[in-house]
Design a protein around this motif. Sequence first.
Motif, PDB file in Angstrom:
ATOM      1  N   GLU A 108       3.956 -21.881   4.716  1.00 17.77           N
ATOM      2  CA  GLU A 108       4.423 -20.976   5.791  1.00 17.77           C
ATOM      3  C   GLU A 108       3.853 -19.527   6.175  1.00 17.77           C
ATOM      4  O   GLU A 108       3.867 -19.227   6.562  1.00 17.77           O
ATOM      5  CB  GLU A 108       5.934 -21.190   5.205  1.00 17.77           C
ATOM      6  CG  GLU A 108       6.999 -22.877   5.554  1.00 17.77           C
ATOM      7  CD  GLU A 108       8.084 -22.122   5.223  1.00 17.77           C
ATOM      8  OE1 GLU A 108       8.632 -23.403   5.899  1.00 17.77           O
ATOM      9  OE2 GLU A 108       8.705 -21.595   4.192  1.00 17.77           O
ATOM     10  N   CYS A 109       4.115 -19.037   4.257  1.00 19.44           N
ATOM     11  CA  CYS A 109       3.321 -17.268   4.393  1.00 19.44           C
ATOM     12  C   CYS A 109       2.136 -17.361   5.025  1.00 19.44           C
ATOM     13  O   CYS A 109       2.013 -16.034   5.598  1.00 19.44           O
ATOM     14  CB  CYS A 109       3.695 -16.793   3.130  1.00 19.44           C
ATOM     15  SG  CYS A 109       3.093 -15.462   2.481  1.00 19.44           S
ATOM     16  N   ARG A 110       1.552 -18.234   5.055  1.00 16.90           N
ATOM     17  CA  ARG A 110      -0.074 -18.181   5.362  1.00 16.90           C
ATOM     18  C   ARG A 110       0.021 -18.667   7.242  1.00 16.90           C
ATOM     19  O   ARG A 110      -0.819 -17.947   7.186  1.00 16.90           O
ATOM     20  CB  ARG A 110      -0.547 -19.154   4.333  1.00 16.90           C
ATOM     21  CG  ARG A 110      -1.603 -18.493   2.729  1.00 16.90           C
ATOM     22  CD  ARG A 110      -2.265 -19.626   2.280  1.00 16.90           C
ATOM     23  NE  ARG A 110      -2.855 -18.906   1.126  1.00 16.90           N
ATOM     24  CZ  ARG A 110      -2.870 -19.934   0.120  1.00 16.90           C
ATOM     25  NH1 ARG A 110      -2.179 -21.119  -0.234  1.00 16.90           N
ATOM     26  NH2 ARG A 110      -3.300 -19.206  -1.449  1.00 16.90           N
ATOM     27  N   ALA A 170       2.713 -12.016   4.685  1.00 20.33           N
ATOM     28  CA  ALA A 170       3.436 -12.457   5.803  1.00 20.33           C
ATOM     29  C   ALA A 170       4.051 -11.010   6.410  1.00 20.33           C
ATOM     30  O   ALA A 170       3.815 -10.142   7.470  1.00 20.33           O
ATOM     31  CB  ALA A 170       4.356 -12.929   5.946  1.00 20.33           C
ATOM     32  N   ASP A 171       4.692 -10.043   5.190  1.00 25.90           N
ATOM     33  CA  ASP A 171       5.092  -9.048   5.668  1.00 25.90           C
ATOM     34  C   ASP A 171       4.074  -8.626   6.225  1.00 25.90           C
ATOM     35  O   ASP A 171       3.720  -7.178   6.855  1.00 25.90           O
ATOM     36  CB  ASP A 171       5.873  -8.941   4.052  1.00 25.90           C
ATOM     37  CG  ASP A 171       7.595  -9.636   4.867  1.00 25.90           C
ATOM     38  OD1 ASP A 171       8.205  -9.535   5.225  1.00 25.90           O
ATOM     39  OD2 ASP A 171       7.400 -10.185   3.454  1.00 25.90           O
ATOM     40  N   CYS A 180       5.551 -15.984  16.697  1.00 26.33           N
ATOM     41  CA  CYS A 180       6.805 -15.804  15.115  1.00 26.33           C
ATOM     42  C   CYS A 180       7.697 -15.358  14.587  1.00 26.33           C
ATOM     43  O   CYS A 180       8.414 -15.242  13.891  1.00 26.33           O
ATOM     44  CB  CYS A 180       5.458 -14.165  14.450  1.00 26.33           C
ATOM     45  SG  CYS A 180       4.154 -13.912  14.365  1.00 26.33           S
ATOM     46  N   CYS A 228      10.357 -11.544   5.327  1.00 27.76           N
ATOM     47  CA  CYS A 228      10.115 -12.630   6.050  1.00 27.76           C
ATOM     48  C   CYS A 228      10.514 -13.603   5.348  1.00 27.76           C
ATOM     49  O   CYS A 228      10.926 -14.931   5.501  1.00 27.76           O
ATOM     50  CB  CYS A 228       8.083 -12.788   6.674  1.00 27.76           C
ATOM     51  SG  CYS A 228       8.162 -11.306   7.737  1.00 27.76           S
ATOM     52  N   PHE A 252       2.124 -18.428   8.527  1.00 27.70           N
ATOM     53  CA  PHE A 252       2.580 -17.270   9.875  1.00 27.70           C
ATOM     54  C   PHE A 252       1.585 -15.958   9.296  1.00 27.70           C
ATOM     55  O   PHE A 252       1.504 -14.984  10.418  1.00 27.70           O
ATOM     56  CB  PHE A 252       3.782 -16.505   9.384  1.00 27.70           C
ATOM     57  CG  PHE A 252       4.329 -15.715   9.271  1.00 27.70           C
ATOM     58  CD1 PHE A 252       5.306 -15.702  10.153  1.00 27.70           C
ATOM     59  CD2 PHE A 252       4.462 -13.967   8.881  1.00 27.70           C
ATOM     60  CE1 PHE A 252       6.030 -14.151  10.702  1.00 27.70           C
ATOM     61  CE2 PHE A 252       5.514 -12.932   9.462  1.00 27.70           C
ATOM     62  CZ  PHE A 252       5.984 -13.168  10.777  1.00 27.70           C
ATOM     63  N   SER A 253       0.946 -15.588   8.180  1.00 26.98           N
ATOM     64  CA  SER A 253       0.200 -14.604   8.547  1.00 26.98           C
ATOM     65  C   SER A 253      -1.446 -14.795   9.354  1.00 26.98           C
ATOM     66  O   SER A 253      -1.636 -13.676   9.772  1.00 26.98           O
ATOM     67  CB  SER A 253      -0.491 -14.290   6.795  1.00 26.98           C
ATOM     68  OG  SER A 253       0.407 -13.748   5.713  1.00 26.98           O
ATOM     69  N   CYS A 279       1.176  -8.504   6.945  1.00 26.34           N
ATOM     70  CA  CYS A 279       0.224  -8.688   8.502  1.00 26.34           C
ATOM     71  C   CYS A 279       1.638  -8.460   9.453  1.00 26.34           C
ATOM     72  O   CYS A 279       1.341  -7.685  10.430  1.00 26.34           O
ATOM     73  CB  CYS A 279       0.053 -10.053   8.139  1.00 26.34           C
ATOM     74  SG  CYS A 279      -1.147 -10.835   7.623  1.00 26.34           S
ATOM     75  N   LEU A 280       3.075  -8.448   9.213  1.00 23.96           N
ATOM     76  CA  LEU A 280       3.608  -8.067  10.144  1.00 23.96           C
ATOM     77  C   LEU A 280       3.474  -6.778  10.655  1.00 23.96           C
ATOM     78  O   LEU A 280       3.839  -6.603  11.319  1.00 23.96           O
ATOM     79  CB  LEU A 280       5.568  -8.713   9.677  1.00 23.96           C
ATOM     80  CG  LEU A 280       6.239  -7.925  10.712  1.00 23.96           C
ATOM     81  CD1 LEU A 280       6.271  -9.105  12.293  1.00 23.96           C
ATOM     82  CD2 LEU A 280       7.981  -8.744  10.166  1.00 23.96           C
TER      83      LEU A 280
END
Lengths: 210, 210
Positions: free
Chosen positions: A92-94, A161-162, A141, A153, A96-97, A164-165
Motif C-alpha cells: 500500500e505504501c509503495r 509515502a510521507d 491519493c 500516511c 501510494f508513493s 513523497c507526499l
Amino acid sequence: MLLHGYYRSSAAYRVRIALNLKGISVKHVAHHLRKGEHRAPSYLKLNPQGLLPALETDDGHVLTQSLAIIEWLDEIYPETPLLPRTAYGRAECRAFSLAIAAEIHAVQNLKVLNRLKAMGHSEADAQAWAHDVIAEGLVACEALLANQAGTFCFGDRPTLADICLVPQLYNARRFKVDLTSMPKLLASEAACLAMPAFADAAPERQADAE
Amino acid sequence: MLLHGYYRSSAAYRVRIALNLKGISVKHVAHHLRKGEHRAPSYLKLNPQGLLPALETDDGHVLTQSLAIIEWLDEIYPETPLLPRTAYGRAECRAFSLAIAAEIHAVQNLKVLNRLKAMGHSEADAQAWAHDVIAEGLVACEALLANQAGTFCFGDRPTLADICLVPQLYNARRFKVDLTSMPKLLASEAACLAMPAFADAAPERQADAE
C-alpha cells in the motif's frame, strides 16, 4: 556520499528527507534545473537520463531515481525503517508513493511543462496542466488513505509515502491547488513538518535556494 | 486471486509477466480502457485511482500500481526472484524500471494523450507526443545498460527491469519508434520473448484482445 540535486526538485527533496530520517549526512552538489545544468556533458556522463537527483556512493556507484535510491538507503541502513512492517503495508505504501511519483509528479514536472511549451502552449496553459494533474492525482491519493487512522500516511511513523507526499504538497501550493478536501493528506503533512528531518529538507532551507 | 486488467495496458502486461514467471495462476477480469470501463463506479470503489491493473487477493486486499504489486509478489513468493541479489543491483534494476514506468509510460499513457486531446490537440499531435516521449526515454534506458553484459537487462535471469521493458517496447512499436540504436534493449527483449512466461502475457494472447 554526494547528493546531486536542486533545491526545488521534488525528487531531490524526497531523498533529502530520507537521508535526514536515517541521520546520514552527505555533501550536496547543486545543479540548476532551469538553467539546464543537468544537461551539462559532465552530469550526463554520471546520469545519462539527465535527471536529478543522483546519489554518488563512497565506492563510486551512481544511484538514480529517488524511489530506487530510498529503497537502497532502507536496505543498507535498516535503522529507522522507511517502509511498513507487513507485506500488505509495504504494498500500500509503495502504491501510494507511485501514485505520486509516477501518476502526478512525472506528468507535471519541468520536463513535461517544457514539452508543452515547445508545442506552442503558453505559460498559463502549462500552469493549468500542472494544476489539473496535481489536483486530480491528490484526490485519488486522499482516497487511498480512506482506511488509514495513523498520525502519518501509513501508521505512526513516517514512511516512503510521507516522503513523497510532502514535496508534492509543496508543489501543489506553487500551482495553487485547493487542498481543503484533502484532510488526511494535510494531517500527515502537518505531522511530518513538525519533524526536523522534514523541515530541514525544505527547498527554502537549501544552499542553492533563490 | 483476481487480476483486473486490460489486454493492451502496459502496467497490466507487467503484472501478467510477473505472475507467469512466478508460476501463479489468477482469474483475469477485463475492463475496457477505451470504453471507460475503468471509470465505472464499481471499479472506482475497488481502486479509487481508476487505474489498471489491480490485484485482488484471496483475503480481500486490493493491491494497485504494477511495480508495488510486483514487489509484493516477490516478497510473498520468493522463488524465482524478480530482483537482483545485491543491493546495488536492486537499486539499478529499480531505477531502470522507474525510468520506464514513471519517466516514459506515465507520460505517454492513454490518460495523458486524452488530456492533450481535451486541450484541442489532434490524434496526430498525441501520437507525436507519445513517439517522442518513448524515443527519448528509451535512449536513456539503453545508456543505463551500458555496463551490463548479461543475457537480460541485469544479469542472466529476467528481473523487474525486463518486466517493464517488454511492454514498453511493444508500445514503442505501436507508436513507430525506431529502435535500431538500442541493441541492448532489443537483445534483452529477444531473450525474454523466447520464454513462455513473457510470450503468454502478450496483449494479443489475452481473452479480451480485439
